[in-house]
Design a protein around this motif. Structure first.
Motif, short mmCIF file in Angstrom:
data_model
loop_
_atom_site.label_atom_id
_atom_site.label_comp_id
_atom_site.label_asym_id
_atom_site.label_seq_id
_atom_site.Cartn_x
_atom_site.Cartn_y
_atom_site.Cartn_z
N LYS A 2 0.83 -1.20 0.00
CA LYS A 2 0.00 0.00 0.00
C LYS A 2 0.87 1.26 0.00
O LYS A 2 1.90 1.32 0.66
N ARG A 3 0.40 2.26 -0.72
CA ARG A 3 1.08 3.55 -0.80
C ARG A 3 0.28 4.54 0.02
O ARG A 3 -0.89 4.81 -0.28
N VAL A 4 0.92 5.08 1.07
CA VAL A 4 0.20 5.86 2.07
C VAL A 4 0.85 7.23 2.24
O VAL A 4 2.08 7.35 2.30
N LEU A 5 0.01 8.24 2.36
CA LEU A 5 0.44 9.60 2.67
C LEU A 5 0.08 9.90 4.11
O LEU A 5 -1.09 9.76 4.51
N VAL A 6 1.06 10.32 4.92
CA VAL A 6 0.82 10.69 6.31
C VAL A 6 1.08 12.18 6.46
O VAL A 6 2.20 12.66 6.24
#
Length: 231
Positions: A2-6
């Protein structure tokens, strides 16, 4: 993978979320002030576009931006300063709306995904003298409403939106409370499950679960991560 932006990734719960998500095998883009102030117009769109460009898409978003407004005059409604009200709504709430608005098309383009917002037990807990900050409480309550509305709108696209509502967490923002002897003496009653302030990683574990497929049927929910505070 998964590609996640925090968002809010440089410290406290946000930094713990970056670590937890990477441990879970996610590719994470982390942003925070001053390089990316999501409380400013247009920044959310740029941040999302950068994450998509860097990783080829977006599968998850975490909004872990938040501030306390006591130094700005937040307090009981009768005494809450305009600066505190306006600043906390902008930082805690408007930044989340802008981030979700920018991220939803990118998540939809990738076939769905998950958004987790870090909220607070103070959105629901009874007001008392030690935690009587109306602007903060209202901003965190409104995040829950935002998540519910977004969850309803986004469900047909396979996008989930949830809140992890934290209690007192051992972060720099909570330093006032954590160094107050009276509040320290109340922790057993405030957070009866632990009798202590939470570690940032404990809240991050809840966020990581909300980003995972294990929570694939959960949307529009407020998940208490508060040790029993808002009961």
């Amino acid at each position: 993978m998964k590609r996640v932006l925090v968002a809010g990734a440089s410290g406290g719960i946000g930094a713990a979320c970056v670590r937890a998500l990477r441990t879970a095998g996610c590719v994470v883009s982390g942003v925070d002030r001053p390089e990316a102030d999501l409380g400013e117009p247009g920044v959310a769109e740029r941040v999302v576009a950068d994450a998509v460009s860097r990783h080829g898409g977006l599968d998850g978003v975490v909004h872990a931006i938040g501030m306390s407004g006591r130094r700005l005059g937040d307090g009981p409604l009768e005494h809450c300063a305009d600066e505190a009200w306006e600043t906390l709504l902008q930082v805690n709430l408007t930044s989340a709306m802008w981030l979700l608005r920018a991220a939803i098309p990118a998540l939809r383009e990738c076939g769905g995904g998950s958004i987790a917002i870090v909220g607070s037990a103070l959105a629901r807990a009874r007001v008392d003298a030690d935690f009587h900050t109306v602007a903060y409480a209202v901003s965190k309550s409104a995040l829950e409403a935002l998540a519910r509305v977004a969850a309803q709108e986004c469900a047909p696209y396979g996008i989930r939106v949830n809140v992890a509502a934290a209690g007192l967490v051992d972060t720099p923002m909570a330093r006032r409370a954590l160094t107050d002897d009276r509040i320290g003496g109340r922790l057993g009653a405030l957070m009866p499950l632990t009798g202590r302030a939470a570690h940032p990683g404990e809240v991050a574990d809840v966020v990581s679960w909300l980003l995972s497929d294990s929570s694939r049927l959960v949307t529009g929910a407020v998940i208490p991560a508060d040790g029993g505070w808002a009961r």
